[in-house]
Motif scaffolding. Structure first.
Motif, PDB file in Angstrom:
ATOM      1  N   GLU A  99       2.415 -46.481 -37.693  1.00  0.00           N
ATOM      2  CA  GLU A  99       2.243 -45.059 -37.218  1.00  0.00           C
ATOM      3  C   GLU A  99       2.214 -44.465 -38.199  1.00  0.00           C
ATOM      4  O   GLU A  99       2.490 -44.424 -39.355  1.00  0.00           O
ATOM      5  CB  GLU A  99       3.551 -44.879 -36.561  1.00  0.00           C
ATOM      6  N   GLY A 100       1.438 -42.925 -37.906  1.00  0.00           N
ATOM      7  CA  GLY A 100       1.497 -42.078 -39.022  1.00  0.00           C
ATOM      8  C   GLY A 100       0.478 -42.283 -39.958  1.00  0.00           C
ATOM      9  O   GLY A 100       0.208 -41.901 -40.941  1.00  0.00           O
ATOM     10  N   ARG A 101      -0.701 -42.963 -39.419  1.00  0.00           N
ATOM     11  CA  ARG A 101      -1.968 -43.342 -40.424  1.00  0.00           C
ATOM     12  C   ARG A 101      -2.622 -42.298 -40.397  1.00  0.00           C
ATOM     13  O   ARG A 101      -3.356 -41.930 -41.657  1.00  0.00           O
ATOM     14  CB  ARG A 101      -2.772 -44.397 -39.906  1.00  0.00           C
ATOM     15  N   HIS A 103      -1.990 -38.755 -40.316  1.00  0.00           N
ATOM     16  CA  HIS A 103      -1.528 -37.514 -40.841  1.00  0.00           C
ATOM     17  C   HIS A 103      -1.135 -37.601 -42.088  1.00  0.00           C
ATOM     18  O   HIS A 103      -0.872 -38.572 -42.626  1.00  0.00           O
ATOM     19  CB  HIS A 103      -0.603 -36.792 -39.995  1.00  0.00           C
ATOM     20  N   GLU A 104      -1.192 -36.254 -42.798  1.00  0.00           N
ATOM     21  CA  GLU A 104      -0.816 -36.359 -44.361  1.00  0.00           C
ATOM     22  C   GLU A 104       0.599 -36.405 -44.435  1.00  0.00           C
ATOM     23  O   GLU A 104       1.423 -35.512 -44.156  1.00  0.00           O
ATOM     24  CB  GLU A 104      -1.322 -34.955 -44.829  1.00  0.00           C
ATOM     25  N   LYS A 105       1.165 -37.394 -44.888  1.00  0.00           N
ATOM     26  CA  LYS A 105       2.542 -37.807 -45.042  1.00  0.00           C
ATOM     27  C   LYS A 105       3.060 -36.640 -46.189  1.00  0.00           C
ATOM     28  O   LYS A 105       4.258 -36.545 -45.733  1.00  0.00           O
ATOM     29  CB  LYS A 105       2.860 -39.166 -45.389  1.00  0.00           C
ATOM     30  N   GLU A 106       2.582 -36.327 -46.895  1.00  0.00           N
ATOM     31  CA  GLU A 106       3.058 -35.290 -47.931  1.00  0.00           C
ATOM     32  C   GLU A 106       3.538 -33.964 -47.503  1.00  0.00           C
ATOM     33  O   GLU A 106       4.467 -33.587 -47.732  1.00  0.00           O
ATOM     34  CB  GLU A 106       2.043 -35.038 -49.231  1.00  0.00           C
ATOM     35  N   GLU A 108       3.869 -33.451 -44.127  1.00  0.00           N
ATOM     36  CA  GLU A 108       4.075 -33.694 -42.761  1.00  0.00           C
ATOM     37  C   GLU A 108       5.014 -32.622 -42.403  1.00  0.00           C
ATOM     38  O   GLU A 108       6.078 -32.119 -43.018  1.00  0.00           O
ATOM     39  CB  GLU A 108       4.735 -34.995 -42.573  1.00  0.00           C
ATOM     40  N   HIS A 273       5.086 -40.475 -31.610  1.00  0.00           N
ATOM     41  CA  HIS A 273       4.918 -40.193 -32.782  1.00  0.00           C
ATOM     42  C   HIS A 273       3.615 -39.162 -33.128  1.00  0.00           C
ATOM     43  O   HIS A 273       3.862 -38.160 -33.736  1.00  0.00           O
ATOM     44  CB  HIS A 273       4.607 -41.329 -33.813  1.00  0.00           C
ATOM     45  N   TYR A 277       4.338 -35.381 -34.780  1.00  0.00           N
ATOM     46  CA  TYR A 277       3.581 -35.080 -35.930  1.00  0.00           C
ATOM     47  C   TYR A 277       2.437 -34.390 -35.675  1.00  0.00           C
ATOM     48  O   TYR A 277       1.665 -34.032 -36.707  1.00  0.00           O
ATOM     49  CB  TYR A 277       3.340 -36.059 -36.873  1.00  0.00           C
ATOM     50  N   GLU A 279      -0.754 -35.377 -34.679  1.00  0.00           N
ATOM     51  CA  GLU A 279      -1.547 -35.891 -35.575  1.00  0.00           C
ATOM     52  C   GLU A 279      -2.810 -35.862 -34.760  1.00  0.00           C
ATOM     53  O   GLU A 279      -3.063 -36.586 -33.593  1.00  0.00           O
ATOM     54  CB  GLU A 279      -1.039 -37.608 -35.367  1.00  0.00           C
TER      55      GLU A 279
END
Ligand code: GDP
Ligand code: MG
Length: 780
Positions: A99-101, A103-106, A108, A273, A277, A279
């Protein structure tokens, strides 16, 4: 050569798609694009429409429409049909993208806690939306209407996820508005802005299903793809490389089987998710810069630059807006409010692309999307040679749509449905329920007697509510049984075939094959018939069909016919009753021919329809549907019908001084009926008792019989009115206004204005017909 020139079993390649406007766009959206392979599967028994196989699924077209498509014959090479080299199958599950591939995690930045996560469930027809929706929501769902259009809207909370709302949208094939349903779905996504889209894709005809996916991706709304029917795919030895597909589409892809509830939890997990987020899809640039010199690619990007600020101001995703503009969507053009210069530039860019690509804008765009889909399928999907389900469907179709068998089988099936509904199961349950209601009434009566309740109130409760509403409620089993069989026919895929078989016949009266279903149900009861018109694709066809269904003589009129015929014409009973049914149909045909020439000019919707594989309907879906219909019906019984019944009871029990009358002759009802005497006199039906019976028939047709029994007591009706009047009365009761329940459902589907018009218009027709009957009787 034209597509219509093909013979049964012949294959060809499409060269050019003619025609214009929305219909042509629809052809393209359904996969009829230059370069696509088509095979003519079979002609309908009456020679039109025709079934084709394109992009791995079955599609029907009318010959006239197929004439607009140019093809060239292809030689069937052995090689092509042989299955391609087998790949190592590793349809693992998991092995999915984390999951979350996308979106920019930094940076987020999830939506704040407590934001309602709204989802739209979007997919082709028959892709399993309803099945998935029922799995997702369980029983936490509510049915409403989409504002402005009478298409059912189903909302519900996802099980175990507080604060979510998922909406089941009408099935669509593309985001180009073709039918009113497609507009509903498109507007929902664009205007109501769901936090995320759950796009359900039928993996067994993945090519065509992904076309919609491409358009959804263009909208830049957070999305997950649910690959449904994986059980069939795997069961037949097919294979999908999920990871590769995720990479190419840039959104999470989850293989599921909605019917078996497999993979649904995982789907929910990803959907939550993606919504949380926000995404957005990572890939949108499907146009390939190397494809045919990159003309389409350059065109799209040029337009995107041109309209960037306008699209932003209008709140429309820019890539989506650009694609739609190139496709010539005028609605969107207005929304963007481009300046004259910009409009001209747009035209030039598109023109340049058309010249370079050697294809017009719509075809070029569709071709571009399908080119990418082909790449996705080539890399990620290994199709089974021919699925068991398809082989089975083909075998069944040999009989069910066969040249000589289709119509006899159809007649048999319908006869069986009607017999079971109205002859066997329905009446059995109805008697049971009626007995129950009767007992309840006696009980209530006894209690009220014991409590020394006022006589008038007691009358109201017993005569009005238990007798009146009770008699309507007792129809519940018949209606539910009818819907049970219809949903079996519909969900299994048979109804689509009936429309295919009957299309040619119905076109003669200005309708399309799809209208056959409501009209057939109309012989049972107009209420479910009117409700079932929702499946029709155009507003024109829907209206026209609703106007026609009341002419199909419903079962509630049967007791009326029986009553008159046995009293007046016992020796001709069967001939007369059959004649009345036919008269209803003939009047319906005349009326629709009239409509076709006046109110509803123009052609019935083109018959572009998918013929899905036959599938066993899921028990859960069917039960859910029955529950909804039952609820709908009961709600109506206890609102409109209850009020109407109370009013009639009141009018018949009191006189103008509001004193309980002994003899109904002095009641308000008799007075009101008296007003109609001059109107009905020419028909020989000026007797206030007849008029009262007709009025009570408006509540429920069967109640005409009981009303006449009471009012003509004790000598009976036979001696009281002449035969000519009885004959006129028969025809009048066949044709005059549908009952309150039917009018209420017409009102719900169309509008109050239409409902009133239908009542008046049918009374008018009935009046004229009855007058003719009386004149004929006078001559004889
Ligand atoms: P809708 O038109 O998109 O709402 O599709 P439905 O939910 O009515 O499903 C169409 C048909 O496909 C029904 O007969 C379902 O029972 C069947 N179906 C749905 N999901 C699956 C699945 O995962 N596997 C199989 N084999 N059949 C399914
Ligand atoms: Mg459905």
């Amino acid at each position: 050569m034209r597509l219509s020139d093909l013979k049964k079993g012949e294959k060809a390649k499409i060269i050019n798609v003619g025609g214009e406007g929305a219909l042509r766009q629809h052809f393209l959206d359904m996969g009829l694009i230059p370069g696509a392979d088509v095979e003519l599967v079979k002609f309908a028994p009456m020679g039109d429409p025709v079934e084709f196989r394109v992009y791995g699924y079955e599609l029907t077209l009318r010959l006239a429409d197929a004439e607009q498509i140019d093809v060239e014959a292809v030689k069937v090479s052995e090689e092509e049909d042989a299955p391609k080299k087998k790949r190592v199958k590793k349809a693992e599950h998991p092995g999915l993208g984390e999951e979350g591939r996308y979106h920019e995690k930094e940076t987020e930045n999830p939506l704040p806690e407590g934001t309602q996560l709204t989802f739209a469930l979007v997919g082709n027809q028959n892709s399993g939306k309803t099945t998935l929706f029922n799995q997702l929501t369980g029983s936490n769902q509510h049915v409403g209407n989409f504002p402005g259009v009478t298409v059912d809207r189903k909302d519900g909370e996802i099980r175990g996820q507080k604060g979510t709302l998922i909406t089941d949208l009408p099935g669509i094939y593309s985001m180009s508005p073709y039918t009113s349903e497609e507009i509903v779905s498109r507007d929902f996504v664009l205007k109501e802005k769901p936090k995320a889209i759950v796009n359900i894709v039928d993996v067994t005809s993945i090519g065509r299903n992904l076309y919609l996916t491409m358009q959804l991706l263009e909208m830049g709304v957070p999305m997950v793809v649910a690959l449904n029917m994986m059980d069939e795919m795997i069961g037949n030895g097919g294979y999908v490389d999920i990871n590769a597909m995720e990479e190419m589409l840039g959104v999470p892809v989850v293989p599921i089987s909605a019917a078996k509830n497999e993979g649904v939890d995982e789907l929910v997990h990803h959907a939550m998710h993606v919504a949380k987020y926000q995404e957005t899809p990572k890939v949108q640039d499907f146009c390939d810069s190397t494809d045919h010199g990159g003309a389409v690619h350059r065109c799209i990007h040029a337009v995107m630059h041109l309209i960037e600020d306008h699209a932003e101001n209008a709140g429309i995703p820019v890539r989506f807006a650009a694609a739609k503009l190139i496709e010539g969507d005028n609605l969107l053009l207005e929304q963007l409010s481009l300046e004259q210069n910009e409009k001209e530039m747009l035209e030039h860019i598109v023109l340049q692309m058309e010249t370079e690509r050697g294809m017009d804008h719509s075809a070029a765009m569709a071709e571009m999307r399908y080119a990418y889909i082909n790449k996705v399928c080539e890399r990620c999907v290994e199709k089974p040679a021919e699925s068991r389900e398809h082989i089975r469907s083909r075998k069944m179709d040999k009989v069910l749509t066969g040249k000589y068998t289709a119509i006899p089988v159809f007649v048999l099936v319908m006869a069986a449905v009607f017999f079971l509904t109205f002859g066997l199961i329905g009446p059995f349950l109805q008697d049971l329920l009626a007995a129950g209601i009767g007992k309840l009434g006696e009980l209530a009566d006894g209690m009220m007697e014991a409590a020394q309740v006022n006589n008038a109130v007691r009358c109201l409760v017993i005569d009005g509510i238990f007798e009146g509403v009770g008699s309507v409620v007792s129809f519940l089993p018949v209606i539910v049984t009818m819907f049970f069989f219809l949903s079996l026919l519909e969900d299994s895929g048979y109804i689509a075939r009936v429309a295919f078989v009957m299309d040619k016949l119905l076109r003669k009266i200005g309708l399309s094959g799809r209208s056959i279903v409501p009209m057939l149900i109309g012989f049972g009861c107009t209420v479910p018939a009117v409700m079932s018109t929702r499946t029709l694709p155009s507003a024109r066809d829907r209206k026209m069909t609703i106007l026609l269904t009341p002419f199909m003589s419903c079962t509630a009129k049967l007791p009326v016919y029986g009553f008159f015929v046995s009293a007046f014409f016992p020796e001709y009973s069967w001939m007369i009753i059959t004649g009345l049914y036919l008269l209803g149909i003939v009047t319906g045909i005349i009326v629709s021919l009239l409509f076709k020439k006046t109110l509803f000019k123009g052609e019935a919707v083109p018959f572009v329809m998918e013929l899905p594989n036959y599938r066993m309907p899921g028990a859960k879906n069917v039960l859910q549907l029955l529950w909804e219909k039952a609820k709908d019906f009961l709600q109506r019984a206890f609102s409109v019908i209850l009020i109407a019944t109370i009013v009639v009871w009141f009018l018949k029990s009191f006189d103008l001084r509001f004193e309980l009358v002994e003899d109904a002759h002095e009641s308000i009802l008799a007075m009101i009926a008296g007003l109609f005497v001059p109107l009905m006199q020419p028909l020989g039906m000026g007797d206030w008792r007849i008029i009262t019976a007709l009025v009570s028939g408006f509540m429920a047709k069967e109640s005409m019989v009981s009303t006449m029994e009471v009012l003509f007591a004790p000598d009976g009706v036979a001696g009281a009115i002449p035969n000519a009047t009885a004959a006129a009365m028969l025809v009048f009761s066949l044709l005059y206004t549908p009952c309150v329940a039917a009018v209420a459902s017409i009102r719900r589907e169309l509008s109050t204005k239409w409902a009133v018009c239908i009542v008046l218009w049918q009374c008018g027709i009935a009046w004229i017909a009855a007058l003719l009957v009386k004149l004929i009787c006078a001559v004889l």
